[in-house]
Write a protein that holds these residues in place. Structure first.
Motif, PDB file in Angstrom:
ATOM      1  N   GLY A 148     -21.159 -56.255  10.233  1.00 13.26           N
ATOM      2  CA  GLY A 148     -20.617 -56.945   9.079  1.00 13.26           C
ATOM      3  C   GLY A 148     -20.362 -58.426   9.264  1.00 13.26           C
ATOM      4  O   GLY A 148     -19.713 -59.057   8.417  1.00 13.26           O
ATOM      5  N   LEU A 149     -20.857 -59.014  10.356  1.00 15.07           N
ATOM      6  CA  LEU A 149     -20.625 -60.425  10.622  1.00 15.07           C
ATOM      7  C   LEU A 149     -21.781 -61.278  10.095  1.00 15.07           C
ATOM      8  O   LEU A 149     -22.928 -60.834  10.074  1.00 15.07           O
ATOM      9  N   ILE A 150     -21.485 -62.509   9.695  1.00 13.54           N
ATOM     10  CA  ILE A 150     -22.544 -63.412   9.293  1.00 13.54           C
ATOM     11  C   ILE A 150     -23.234 -63.956  10.537  1.00 13.54           C
ATOM     12  O   ILE A 150     -22.638 -64.035  11.618  1.00 13.54           O
ATOM     13  N   ALA A 151     -24.494 -64.345  10.388  1.00 12.24           N
ATOM     14  CA  ALA A 151     -25.266 -64.938  11.479  1.00 12.24           C
ATOM     15  C   ALA A 151     -25.357 -66.432  11.233  1.00 12.24           C
ATOM     16  O   ALA A 151     -25.891 -66.874  10.216  1.00 12.24           O
ATOM     17  N   ALA A 152     -24.853 -67.217  12.191  1.00 10.78           N
ATOM     18  CA  ALA A 152     -24.828 -68.677  12.039  1.00 10.78           C
ATOM     19  C   ALA A 152     -25.204 -69.367  13.343  1.00 10.78           C
ATOM     20  O   ALA A 152     -24.382 -70.030  13.970  1.00 10.78           O
ATOM     21  N   PRO A 153     -26.454 -69.242  13.785  1.00 11.29           N
ATOM     22  CA  PRO A 153     -26.871 -69.887  15.027  1.00 11.29           C
ATOM     23  C   PRO A 153     -27.148 -71.371  14.840  1.00 11.29           C
ATOM     24  O   PRO A 153     -27.425 -71.844  13.736  1.00 11.29           O
ATOM     25  N   HIS A 154     -27.092 -72.117  15.963  1.00  9.07           N
ATOM     26  CA  HIS A 154     -27.497 -73.523  15.961  1.00  9.07           C
ATOM     27  C   HIS A 154     -29.020 -73.616  15.884  1.00  9.07           C
ATOM     28  O   HIS A 154     -29.739 -72.828  16.497  1.00  9.07           O
ATOM     29  N   GLY A 155     -29.489 -74.620  15.166  1.00 10.44           N
ATOM     30  CA  GLY A 155     -30.912 -74.914  15.115  1.00 10.44           C
ATOM     31  C   GLY A 155     -31.127 -76.244  14.413  1.00 10.44           C
ATOM     32  O   GLY A 155     -30.292 -76.689  13.628  1.00 10.44           O
ATOM     33  N   GLY A 156     -32.251 -76.878  14.695  1.00  9.27           N
ATOM     34  CA  GLY A 156     -32.591 -78.094  13.986  1.00  9.27           C
ATOM     35  C   GLY A 156     -31.709 -79.273  14.313  1.00  9.27           C
ATOM     36  O   GLY A 156     -31.431 -80.106  13.453  1.00  9.27           O
ATOM     37  N   GLU A 157     -31.284 -79.368  15.556  1.00 12.23           N
ATOM     38  CA  GLU A 157     -30.511 -80.524  16.013  1.00 12.23           C
ATOM     39  C   GLU A 157     -31.315 -81.254  17.088  1.00 12.23           C
ATOM     40  O   GLU A 157     -31.864 -82.323  16.850  1.00 12.23           O
ATOM     41  N   LEU A 158     -31.425 -80.670  18.264  1.00 17.22           N
ATOM     42  CA  LEU A 158     -32.164 -81.301  19.354  1.00 17.22           C
ATOM     43  C   LEU A 158     -33.656 -81.022  19.272  1.00 17.22           C
ATOM     44  O   LEU A 158     -34.460 -81.738  19.874  1.00 17.22           O
ATOM     45  N   THR A 159     -34.033 -79.985  18.556  1.00 15.80           N
ATOM     46  CA  THR A 159     -35.447 -79.711  18.312  1.00 15.80           C
ATOM     47  C   THR A 159     -35.679 -79.695  16.812  1.00 15.80           C
ATOM     48  O   THR A 159     -34.743 -79.695  16.018  1.00 15.80           O
ATOM     49  N   GLY A 160     -36.938 -79.662  16.429  1.00 16.84           N
ATOM     50  CA  GLY A 160     -37.302 -79.874  15.041  1.00 16.84           C
ATOM     51  C   GLY A 160     -37.270 -78.643  14.163  1.00 16.84           C
ATOM     52  O   GLY A 160     -36.570 -77.670  14.456  1.00 16.84           O
ATOM     53  N   PRO A 161     -38.036 -78.677  13.075  1.00 18.88           N
ATOM     54  CA  PRO A 161     -38.001 -77.601  12.083  1.00 18.88           C
ATOM     55  C   PRO A 161     -38.300 -76.223  12.649  1.00 18.88           C
ATOM     56  O   PRO A 161     -37.798 -75.218  12.126  1.00 18.88           O
ATOM     57  N   SER A 162     -39.098 -76.144  13.699  1.00 23.60           N
ATOM     58  CA  SER A 162     -39.457 -74.828  14.244  1.00 23.60           C
ATOM     59  C   SER A 162     -38.232 -74.050  14.683  1.00 23.60           C
ATOM     60  O   SER A 162     -38.194 -72.817  14.555  1.00 23.60           O
ATOM     61  N   SER A 163     -37.225 -74.734  15.212  1.00 24.26           N
ATOM     62  CA  SER A 163     -36.028 -74.016  15.667  1.00 24.26           C
ATOM     63  C   SER A 163     -35.238 -73.454  14.492  1.00 24.26           C
ATOM     64  O   SER A 163     -34.565 -72.423  14.620  1.00 24.26           O
ATOM     65  N   ARG A 205     -26.506 -68.864   7.683  1.00 26.39           N
ATOM     66  CA  ARG A 205     -26.183 -70.285   7.779  1.00 26.39           C
ATOM     67  C   ARG A 205     -26.832 -70.823   9.042  1.00 26.39           C
ATOM     68  O   ARG A 205     -27.050 -70.073  10.000  1.00 26.39           O
ATOM     69  N   ILE A 206     -27.106 -72.122   9.035  1.00 24.29           N
ATOM     70  CA  ILE A 206     -27.679 -72.768  10.212  1.00 24.29           C
ATOM     71  C   ILE A 206     -26.702 -73.824  10.713  1.00 24.29           C
ATOM     72  O   ILE A 206     -26.284 -74.709   9.956  1.00 24.29           O
ATOM     73  N   GLY A 207     -26.332 -73.731  11.992  1.00 28.15           N
ATOM     74  CA  GLY A 207     -25.516 -74.765  12.597  1.00 28.15           C
ATOM     75  C   GLY A 207     -26.353 -76.015  12.809  1.00 28.15           C
ATOM     76  O   GLY A 207     -27.300 -76.015  13.585  1.00 28.15           O
ATOM     77  N   HIS A 208     -26.053 -77.055  12.093  1.00 31.30           N
ATOM     78  CA  HIS A 208     -26.806 -78.319  12.029  1.00 31.30           C
ATOM     79  C   HIS A 208     -27.936 -78.186  11.006  1.00 31.30           C
ATOM     80  O   HIS A 208     -27.713 -78.407   9.833  1.00 31.30           O
ATOM     81  N   GLY A 209     -29.147 -77.900  11.436  1.00 33.11           N
ATOM     82  CA  GLY A 209     -30.248 -77.725  10.496  1.00 33.11           C
ATOM     83  C   GLY A 209     -30.815 -79.012   9.929  1.00 33.11           C
ATOM     84  O   GLY A 209     -31.741 -78.978   9.121  1.00 33.11           O
ATOM     85  N   ILE A 210     -30.293 -80.146  10.355  1.00 30.10           N
ATOM     86  CA  ILE A 210     -30.626 -81.412   9.717  1.00 30.10           C
ATOM     87  C   ILE A 210     -32.100 -81.761   9.857  1.00 30.10           C
ATOM     88  O   ILE A 210     -32.691 -82.384   8.964  1.00 30.10           O
ATOM     89  N   ARG A 211     -32.735 -81.333  10.934  1.00 27.32           N
ATOM     90  CA  ARG A 211     -34.134 -81.714  11.143  1.00 27.32           C
ATOM     91  C   ARG A 211     -35.113 -80.860  10.342  1.00 27.32           C
ATOM     92  O   ARG A 211     -36.334 -81.069  10.402  1.00 27.32           O
ATOM     93  N   ALA A 212     -34.570 -79.980   9.538  1.00 30.37           N
ATOM     94  CA  ALA A 212     -35.408 -79.341   8.522  1.00 30.37           C
ATOM     95  C   ALA A 212     -35.987 -80.383   7.580  1.00 30.37           C
ATOM     96  O   ALA A 212     -37.014 -80.144   6.927  1.00 30.37           O
ATOM     97  N   ALA A 213     -35.355 -81.561   7.520  1.00 31.95           N
ATOM     98  CA  ALA A 213     -35.843 -82.644   6.667  1.00 31.95           C
ATOM     99  C   ALA A 213     -37.260 -83.070   7.033  1.00 31.95           C
ATOM    100  O   ALA A 213     -37.950 -83.694   6.217  1.00 31.95           O
ATOM    101  N   GLU A 214     -37.707 -82.733   8.236  1.00 31.61           N
ATOM    102  CA  GLU A 214     -39.048 -83.122   8.677  1.00 31.61           C
ATOM    103  C   GLU A 214     -40.130 -82.205   8.107  1.00 31.61           C
ATOM    104  O   GLU A 214     -41.320 -82.464   8.310  1.00 31.61           O
ATOM    105  N   SER A 215     -39.722 -81.135   7.409  1.00 28.84           N
ATOM    106  CA  SER A 215     -40.694 -80.191   6.855  1.00 28.84           C
ATOM    107  C   SER A 215     -40.362 -79.897   5.392  1.00 28.84           C
ATOM    108  O   SER A 215     -39.430 -79.137   5.107  1.00 28.84           O
ATOM    109  N   PRO A 216     -41.098 -80.461   4.445  1.00 24.63           N
ATOM    110  CA  PRO A 216     -40.846 -80.159   3.026  1.00 24.63           C
ATOM    111  C   PRO A 216     -40.905 -78.662   2.721  1.00 24.63           C
ATOM    112  O   PRO A 216     -40.118 -78.161   1.899  1.00 24.63           O
ATOM    113  N   ALA A 217     -41.813 -77.946   3.373  1.00 21.46           N
ATOM    114  CA  ALA A 217     -41.922 -76.509   3.127  1.00 21.46           C
ATOM    115  C   ALA A 217     -40.660 -75.780   3.572  1.00 21.46           C
ATOM    116  O   ALA A 217     -40.183 -74.858   2.892  1.00 21.46           O
TER     117      ALA A 217
END
Length: 347
Positions: free
Chosen positions: A197-212, A224-236
């Motif tokens: 019953g817990l939400i999943a909120a891993p880190h990704g898209g901080e030190l590595t790019g959209p693939s993470s 939810r994504i912790g950070h996720g900011i580098r998703a900006a590098e992928s419009p898709a």
């Protein structure tokens, strides 16, 4: 001459704080006092009164950041230290207008000095209950595994987190250097957490790019994504995050402090906003980065031209992405509307 309109006080804007690390929430003055109490010699970067100069985009820089963090954590040795940290963190939330906090902790870091994993969790959750009652801020806990450790350790933590789901643990995360350890190596731990019953909120898209970020979605089924900011590098990827309503816990000051972006204006907040990706602005580790929650909203206003209407919507997005009870969320959302209904000051 007419007075120019200035922005409303962002410390009065009700909001939720969804990405705050436990040790990193500590006040610098508290760290100095605890270091003196236990005879811990702090490096100049932690004792000089200014945020340390960091750049963690290479392994050497990340190692230095982690070493500073570990040194600070070594000053938390007794239950009273834990209680103080959580209470002061809650007080800071009140000052910044936050009515809901989801604080992230890896209890294995504190277990050796607090009598083991279960006693450590009991101390942390008791401290959360007390601080919430004393300050009025709703506080819950997200247990985070460490990418640098074996995936079996993450499974143990996931089971521990589920065990305490009725005591205030609401989610499961994955932190540390995302360049180490594939997300799929931790899929079983996240399955255990989600089944509990817990939400999943891993880190990704901080030190590595959209693939993470994609890996967090595909392999860990992140809500939810912790950070996720580098998703900006992928419009898709931006389109996918928006379509699936996955909130990115964006930490602008942290991104600049760690060298992910050179300047505050380089953080692509507008790219996520324009794509319709929900965001929860967060402070990450104020002890090391020198700014707390309201300052992230100030950064969006000053460097990205976010209007008060847009900042109010960012606050709403943080509240909608939280696990706050419906009545708490609605009360805080009503407060956002009231904040926006107040006339903007002039000056």
């Amino acid at each position: 001459m007419e007075s120019a309109t200035v922005g409303r006080d962002l410390r009065l804007l009700p909001k939720a704080h969804l990405h705050l690390h436990f040790t990193g929430s500590m006040r610098s003055g508290t760290l100095l006092e605890l270091a003196d109490k236990y005879g811990v010699r702090l490096p100049e970067a932690l004792s000089g009164g200014e945020p340390p100069k960091l750049r963690a985009t290479d392994e050497r820089g990340w190692f230095r950041f982690q070493r500073l963090y570990d040194t600070a954590r070594s000053c938390l040795r007794e239950p009273e230290d834990i209680r103080r940290l959580v209470h002061e963190a809650a007080e800071e939330e009140v000052r910044d207008g936050s009515g809901w906090l989801e604080i992230q902790v890896d209890p294995t870091s504190y277990a050796p000095l607090l009598g083991g994993m279960l006693p450590a969790m009991e101390v942390i959750l008791d401290a959360v209950d007390t601080a919430s009652r004393d300050t009025g801020v709703g506080i819950r806990v997200l247990v985070a595994a460490n990418r640098m450790k074996h995936p079996l350790d993450a499974r143990t933590l996931a089971r521990l987190a589920v065990r305490y789901a009725d005591r205030g643990v609401i989610g499961f995360g994955l932190s540390n250097d995302e360049r180490r350890g594939l997300a799929r190596d931790f899929d079983r731990a996240f399955h255990i957490a989600r089944e509990g019953g817990l939400i999943a909120a891993p880190h990704g898209g901080e030190l590595t790019g959209p693939s993470s970020v994609r890996d967090c979605l595909d392999d860990l089924h992140a809500s939810r994504i912790g950070h996720g900011i580098r998703a900006a590098e992928s419009p898709a990827l931006l389109r996918r995050l928006a379509a699936e309503g996955v909130t990115c816990e964006v930490c602008p000051a942290s991104n600049v402090a760690l060298g992910v972006y050179e300047k505050p204006e380089d953080v692509p907040l507008r790219a996520l906003w324009d794509a319709g990706v929900p965001m929860a602005l967060s402070a990450d580790d104020p002890l090391l980065f020198g700014s707390r929650l309201a300052a992230q909203y100030e950064l969006a206003r000053e460097h990205h031209g976010f209007t008060d209407e847009e900042l109010a919507e960012l606050a709403r997005q943080s509240l909608r992405a939280s696990v706050a009870p419906d009545d708490v969320r609605e009360r805080l959302l009503t407060g956002v509307d009231a904040w926006l209904a107040e006339p903007a000051p002039t000056g």
